[in-house]
Design a protein around this motif. Structure first.
Motif, mmCIF file in Angstrom:
data_model
loop_
_atom_site.group_PDB
_atom_site.id
_atom_site.type_symbol
_atom_site.label_atom_id
_atom_site.label_comp_id
_atom_site.label_asym_id
_atom_site.label_seq_id
_atom_site.Cartn_x
_atom_site.Cartn_y
_atom_site.Cartn_z
ATOM 1 N N GLY B 53 0.801 -1.221 0.000
ATOM 2 C CA GLY B 53 0.000 0.000 0.000
ATOM 3 C C GLY B 53 0.834 1.270 0.000
ATOM 4 O O GLY B 53 0.297 2.364 -0.139
ATOM 5 N N THR B 54 2.131 1.155 0.141
ATOM 6 C CA THR B 54 2.977 2.352 0.184
ATOM 7 C C THR B 54 3.604 2.591 -1.185
ATOM 8 O O THR B 54 3.602 1.704 -2.051
ATOM 9 C CB THR B 54 4.109 2.184 1.215
ATOM 10 O OG1 THR B 54 4.995 1.171 0.739
ATOM 11 C CG2 THR B 54 3.571 1.761 2.558
ATOM 12 N N THR B 178 1.302 7.096 4.928
ATOM 13 C CA THR B 178 1.261 5.641 4.831
ATOM 14 C C THR B 178 2.555 4.998 5.320
ATOM 15 O O THR B 178 2.538 3.890 5.859
ATOM 16 C CB THR B 178 1.000 5.201 3.377
ATOM 17 O OG1 THR B 178 1.988 5.813 2.539
ATOM 18 C CG2 THR B 178 -0.383 5.597 2.919
ATOM 19 N N HIS B 386 -5.302 3.525 5.279
ATOM 20 C CA HIS B 386 -4.429 2.606 4.548
ATOM 21 C C HIS B 386 -4.736 1.180 5.020
ATOM 22 O O HIS B 386 -4.198 0.709 6.019
ATOM 23 C CB HIS B 386 -2.984 3.010 4.870
ATOM 24 C CG HIS B 386 -1.957 2.092 4.321
ATOM 25 N ND1 HIS B 386 -1.919 1.697 3.014
ATOM 26 C CD2 HIS B 386 -0.894 1.502 4.907
ATOM 27 C CE1 HIS B 386 -0.881 0.893 2.820
ATOM 28 N NE2 HIS B 386 -0.253 0.761 3.963
ATOM 29 N N PHE B 388 -4.027 -1.750 4.058
ATOM 30 C CA PHE B 388 -3.021 -2.811 4.080
ATOM 31 C C PHE B 388 -2.445 -2.987 5.488
ATOM 32 O O PHE B 388 -1.985 -4.070 5.834
ATOM 33 C CB PHE B 388 -1.877 -2.491 3.104
ATOM 34 C CG PHE B 388 -2.258 -2.721 1.665
ATOM 35 C CD1 PHE B 388 -2.093 -3.974 1.085
ATOM 36 C CD2 PHE B 388 -2.776 -1.707 0.887
ATOM 37 C CE1 PHE B 388 -2.441 -4.190 -0.232
ATOM 38 C CE2 PHE B 388 -3.133 -1.924 -0.425
ATOM 39 C CZ PHE B 388 -2.961 -3.165 -1.004
ATOM 40 N N SER B 389 -2.471 -1.911 6.262
ATOM 41 C CA SER B 389 -1.919 -1.993 7.626
ATOM 42 C C SER B 389 -2.774 -2.839 8.544
ATOM 43 O O SER B 389 -2.327 -3.214 9.627
ATOM 44 C CB SER B 389 -1.796 -0.589 8.222
ATOM 45 O OG SER B 389 -0.869 0.156 7.508
#
Lengths: 598, 425
Positions: B53-54, B178, B386, B388-389
């Motif tokens: 995601g980053t 992010t 975000h 994904f975290s």
């Protein structure tokens, strides 16, 4: 499968699991179907009450226990759940009152106002409190204690506005601080004993230095005092009642003192052998609570403000009973705990349903109320009489037992305590009279204009009937239930707990109480304006002669001046001390490192 | 298994680096090295799902790989000079992780080993190693000759404390929304163990055993610093700074626990360290989610999460509960075991300071909870979270719950590592 079936057969596990499962279900469903969520909550609480009755009945013959299969790293013995008459009786009280409160919240219009998270939070709180009451080792006790804090915060918070947030924060800080200290006390005791089992505590503490034992006892007592809203930790309840939903605040105030009571009778009194001064100190704190609560109840201009401080005063009488240190006092404390739980729940449900304005309408309006709504009127009268400790209801019986106990001991401190009880009783009656004679019974306080059926009145009627039962059957209840309860809780022989007081103490105690109740009524009339009592000639005569008693006013006003400045609130003191240290540490850390503190 | 495999492997790696095959005596510290390495590897592996995601996934992967590799070499080496070099390299690679999430320069408090605090730390460690070399028989770490234990302890404490503080001070600065939480989570979860705890355990136990003054210095210094940081946390308004002060406080309390020199305290502190490393990861990532949603890091501007975003509020609640050491997470077992060990310490003042520091740290976390979740705010957050975290958060919490179910097994793994390291057979 066999293991899970064994778990399901175990009533103590079912007692804990049922409300928690109900909370999870109600939370999942509540977002979309609030009405079903209400029914689920009601069903879960009713089931819990049913199991509690079964456990209470079976605990009378043989204690039921269950070994938790999870191992702990530092405890050779696993934690256990254990039900005896004390824990089962308290669970019965807690689940019964929770059922009444939740049933009172279940109409859809009410649920909409309370929000979908309210009932699950209440149920989860009930489940963790039951787990605490069943705990038979310090670790389970501490874990469930912390969980009750979290769920209590959620119950306060469910109003989701600034005031409830502030009250929740206040409650959270104080609870976390006391909880952290309690954690270290629990760990210290476990480390000394090599086990967290309650049975190992005596061995561990017997060899400990007096100071250490003193600190551990002080920690537990402080936690119990906070939970019970006892002086000087009593201010939180007023804030919570003004900020949270009324049923939530009521639930907290009915359930949390039960946990405080349990802590003292299960942990402190039997396992932390204390000197007589400790008992006396607890009793004097109870008197201060009762006096400050009753005096404070004379001031607020809103119904729930009066109610909040009357609640606080009632817990004070429980503490006095526990502090007397003898069987009769413990029986009185138990009776008071059950009695105030039922009567205050009834009182608040009546207020919540039928009382809205704190007007100056006099007694005429009550006659109209009696004619138009006979059942609520009867319930309201029963509630008011019970809270004011007027005969023949349970409040008077509990107060009589307390007075008998203090007279039977007869030492100077106990006579001083008796004086405090009588003054607090008088002030309490004055507050209730002020409330009753100026309360305008009207529409629902939160704007629900829908007609209510008898179904909605069932909790109120059940509680009113219980109140009457507690008063009328008090001799039988005292000897067969509360004496046995206190005997088990304090490890006393049943014969001692059931022994009648000296006959003359009964007569003297009754006379003193009646005199104090009369004094309370006169005090109310003296404080009232003339136009409020002019319609009743007798009251007018009393008013004219009783104005001389207004010397008491400076006392009440002085108390309030101090209270408004936060003199009786432990939170600002702790907060200020912590803030001072934190400022110094931040200065050392940031400023000395070249950074400006934010 | 843990006691056997790393010995030969460490010998092999050490031989390759120094070029003295067969000439190196591997100290019996391999279990410790493996545990530190496993903690770092687990933390780094947890972060992998969050990287896609980053916008710096490749850079992160490379720096994390470098950090893990250097960690492995560091915990395997037996040579003092190589240790010093790899320790600096580990700090440099950790600084790289921090730099990826930060923006701009950090002129005063930087993790860079030659900059400010980090520089003083490097100097202290250099002098420490030099003194060991001067007074010792050779380059081997297993055969220390200690002539001035108090001075050596002071240097070791200065080096580890300042280096860890320098790394954690990444949270003082601003960063991309992010990547900033990921970098800080890695620093708190992994670098504290490698750069701070590992050197202390490698040398500190022996120093403390050789002199009562050195032991007292370690206990009192770590407790004093822990107390200052714990109390300062109560005044902090920045979410990331609260978390970093909290992690540093926990690090100091762990050092105090190790310095008590009891088997129970050391293994309990190790257990607590492992669980709190995971909890720190979960905490930083949850705070990152909150700051992304609210577009602020300041507690003054937060509020009302429970009503606006219940799922996010619940995540933060669980993360704070885990970090505070409450059930059902493994941190509670760590807190419990450490508490039992510290309460057994004969000096009651030490115990009281330890209790006060820990209580202040817990209060600081609950302050965040109270401020972020409860009061309403006029303008609800609209930032994009975000997602994904969320994967590392869930995995981290699952591991913490798992650890709490089998605490005895985990304790039995960490105990021999700590015991052998500091010489209690």
């Amino acid at each position: 499968m066999a293991v899970s079936l064994e778990l399901l057969r175990e009533p103590t596990i079912l007692l804990v699991a049922t409300p928690l499962l109900g909370a999870a279900l109600a939370l999942g469903v509540g977002r979309f179907f609030p009405r079903i969520s209400g029914w689920i909550s009601l069903l879960a609480t009713a089931t819990t009450l049913g199991i509690a009755v079964a456990v209470f009945v079976s605990a009378g013959s043989a204690p039921a226990s269950f070994s938790n299969p999870l191992p702990w790293p530092v405890s050779p013995a696993p934690p256990t759940f254990y039900a005896d008459v004390t824990s089962a009786g308290l669970i019965l009280l807690a689940s019964g009152l929770a059922l009444c409160i939740i049933a009172g919240c279940c109409p859809p219009s009410t649920l909409r106002r309370l929000g979908f998270a309210f009932l699950p939070s209440c149920l989860a709180l009930l489940g963790t409190i039951i787990a605490m009451l069943l705990s038979h080792d310090l670790l389970t006790f501490y874990l469930s204690w912390e969980l009750t804090t979290l769920f209590a915060v959620l119950v306060i918070l469910t109003r989701f506005d600034e005031r409830s947030g502030a009250a929740a924060t206040r409650f959270l800080y104080s609870s976390v601080l006391l909880g952290a200290l309690e954690f270290f006390a629990v760990v210290w005791v476990g480390q000394k004993a090599g086990s967290f089992e309650l049975s190992a505590l005596d061995r561990a503490l017997g060899s400990a230095p007096v100071e250490a034992r003193w600190l551990v006892a002080a920690t537990f007592v402080a936690a119990a005092l906070f939970r019970g809203a006892i002086f000087p930790f009593h201010v939180w309840f007023g804030k919570v009642l003004q900020a949270a939903h009324i049923p939530g605040a009521l639930l907290l105030f009915v359930l949390l003192p039960v946990t405080g009571f349990f802590t003292i009778v299960r942990l402190v009194l039997p396992h932390l052998p204390l000197e007589t001064e400790w008992h006396t100190a607890i009793a004097f704190l109870g008197v201060l609570t009762a006096l400050s609560g009753s005096a404070a109840a004379l001031r607020p201009r809103d119904v729930f403000g009066v109610f909040a401080y009357l609640c606080v005063a009632q817990v004070g009488f429980v503490a006095i009973g526990l502090g007397t240190g003898d069987a009769l006092g413990a029986t009185a404390a138990t009776f008071q705990l059950f009695g105030f739980g039922v009567s205050l729940t009834l009182f608040s449900l009546v207020l919540w349903r039928y009382g809205t304005l704190f007007g100056r309408t006099g007694v005429d309006r009550w006659l109209e109320f009696a004619l138009t709504k006979p059942l609520p009127f009867t319930s309201a009268i029963v509630a008011l009489l019970a809270v004011a400790a007027l005969p023949p209801l349970g409040g008077f019986s509990a107060r009589m037992l307390l007075a008998e106990s203090l007279l039977a001991v007869g030492s100077t401190p106990h006579l001083v305590l008796l004086g405090g009880v009588l003054v607090a009783t008088a002030l309490g009656l004055a507050a209730v009279a002020r409330l009753a004679l100026t309360l305008e019974p009207a529409r629902d306080p939160e704007g629900d204009d829908q007609p209510r059926g008898y179904w909605d009145s069932i909790p109120v009627l059940a509680l009113a009937a219980t109140c009457l039962f507690l008063g009328l059957a008090s001799p039988w209840l005292t000897s067969e239930l509360f004496a046995r309860f206190s005997a088990e809780a304090l490890n006393l022989p049943l014969q001692i707990a059931q022994a009648p007081a000296v006959p003359w103490t009964i007569a003297v105690a009754g006379a003193l109480l009646l005199v104090s109740l009369g004094a309370g009524f006169i005090l109310h009339v003296a404080r009232s304006d003339a136009d409020q009592v002019q319609s009743v000639p007798f009251l007018m005569v009393v008013h004219q002669h009783a104005r001389r008693l207004s010397l008491l006013r400076p006392l009440v006003h002085g108390y309030w001046r101090l209270a408004d400045k936060g003199a009786f609130d432990i939170y600002p003191a702790i907060s200020s001390i912590l803030d001072g240290f934190a400022r110094a540490a931040a200065f050392v850390l940031y400023v000395s490192a070249g950074h400006k503190e934010d | 298994m843990l006691d056997v495999v790393p010995s030969s492997f460490g010998q092999h790696v050490g031989s390759q680096i120094i070029g003295q095959a067969g000439g190196i005596q591997t100290p019996q510290t391999d279990s410790l090295g493996w545990i530190i390495f496993v903690v770092v590897a687990v933390v780094c592996a947890l972060m992998i799902p969050a990287l896609p995601g980053t916008n710096r996934a490749i850079s992160y992967s490379l720096v994390i790989a470098l950090f893990v590799a250097v960690t492995f070499l560091l915990v395997s080496t037996t040579n003092l000079i190589v240790f010093l070099f790899l320790w600096e390299l580990a700090a440099m690679s950790a600084w790289g992780v921090g730099k990826l999430g930060s923006r701009g320069s950090n002129p005063v408090l930087g993790p860079l080993p030659v900059n400010a605090v980090g520089g003083i730390s490097s100097l202290a460690m250099f002098v420490f190693v030099a003194l060991l070399l001067v007074h010792g028989d050779g380059l081997e770490m297993g055969a220390l000759k200690i002539s001035a234990p108090s001075l050596l302890m002071a240097l070791l404490l200065l080096a580890t404390f300042l280096k860890v503080f320098g790394l954690l001070s990444t949270a003082w600065f601003s960063g991309e929304q992010t990547t900033f939480p990921i970098s800080n989570a890695l620093l708190a979860g992994a670098s504290v163990a490698v750069v701070g705890i590992y050197p202390f355990l490698r040398f500190g136990g022996e120093l403390a055993r050789s002199s009562r003054d050195a032991q007292g210095m370690a206990i009192w210094a770590s407790l004093a610093v822990a107390l200052v940081f714990a109390l300062a946390t109560l005044r902090e308004l920045d979410l990331f700074r609260v978390a970093s002060l909290f992690v540093f406080g926990q690090f100091c309390l762990a050092v105090a626990g190790f310095s008590v020199l009891s088997r129970q305290a050391a293994s309990a502190s190790m257990f607590a360290l492992i669980t709190f490393s995971l909890a720190a990861v979960v905490l930083y990532l949850s705070i990152g989610l909150v700051s992304q949603y609210s577009s602020t890091r300041s507690l003054e501007d937060l509020g009302g999460l429970m009503r606006q975003k219940p799922a996010l509020a619940f995540t933060l609640l669980l993360a704070l509960v885990a970090a505070a050491g409450l059930p059902p997470f493994g941190t509670f077992v760590g807190r419990l075991a450490t508490g039992v060990a510290m309460l057994a310490y004969p000096d009651s003042v030490v115990t009281v300071i330890w209790i006060v520091a820990w209580t202040a740290l817990v209060l600081a976390l609950f302050r965040v909870l109270a401020v972020a979740l409860f009061p309403p705010v006029a303008t609800p957050g609209e930032g994009r979270v975000h997602l994904f975290s969320v994967v590392p958060i869930v995995l981290g919490m699952a591991v913490l719950v798992f650890v709490s179910i089998w605490p005895n097994e985990v304790l039995s793994l960490v105990e021999p590592a700590v015991s052998r390291m500091v010489g209690w057979q």
